[in-house]
Design a protein around this motif. Structure first.
Motif: not given
Length: 102
Positions: A43-45, A76-77, A86-87, A97-98
């Motif tokens: 995801i970072a890339e 956490a977002v 958070h999950a 991503l969701d």
């Protein structure tokens, strides 16, 4: 963009990010964390519109406590300096991503 190593020393800078922030709370000994880690790296890339960081709960217990981490991996977002999602536990990349886009 590379994944940031988040510490209590650089956390204020990360929290102030204009972009949504994904925090991966992990430990080196945690099996499920090792499943999530490559997804966080991807995801970072692939998504420069997000700031992505990892927090080692063993070396950063103050940050883990501040986020109420009781099980890992915990994702956490943060948006606008606040936790918006958070999950706990391993999640597929699409679910992570969701969380970020939600």
């Amino acid at each position: 963009m590379a994944v940031l190593k988040i510490t209590k020393e650089n956390f204020a800078e990360v929290r102030a990010s204009e972009k949504p922030v994904l925090l991966d709370f992990y430990a080196d000994w945690c099996g499920p964390c090792k499943m999530v880690s490559p997804l966080v790296d991807e995801i970072a890339e692939e998504h420069s519109e997000f700031t992505v960081g990892k927090v080692n709960v063993d070396t950063q217990p103050e940050l883990a406590a501040a986020f109420g981490v009781s099980s890992i991996p915990m994702l956490a977002v943060m948006k606008g300096g606040r936790v918006t999602a958070h999950a706990v536990g391993a999640r597929p990349k699409s679910a992570i991503l969701d969380m970020l886009k939600g």
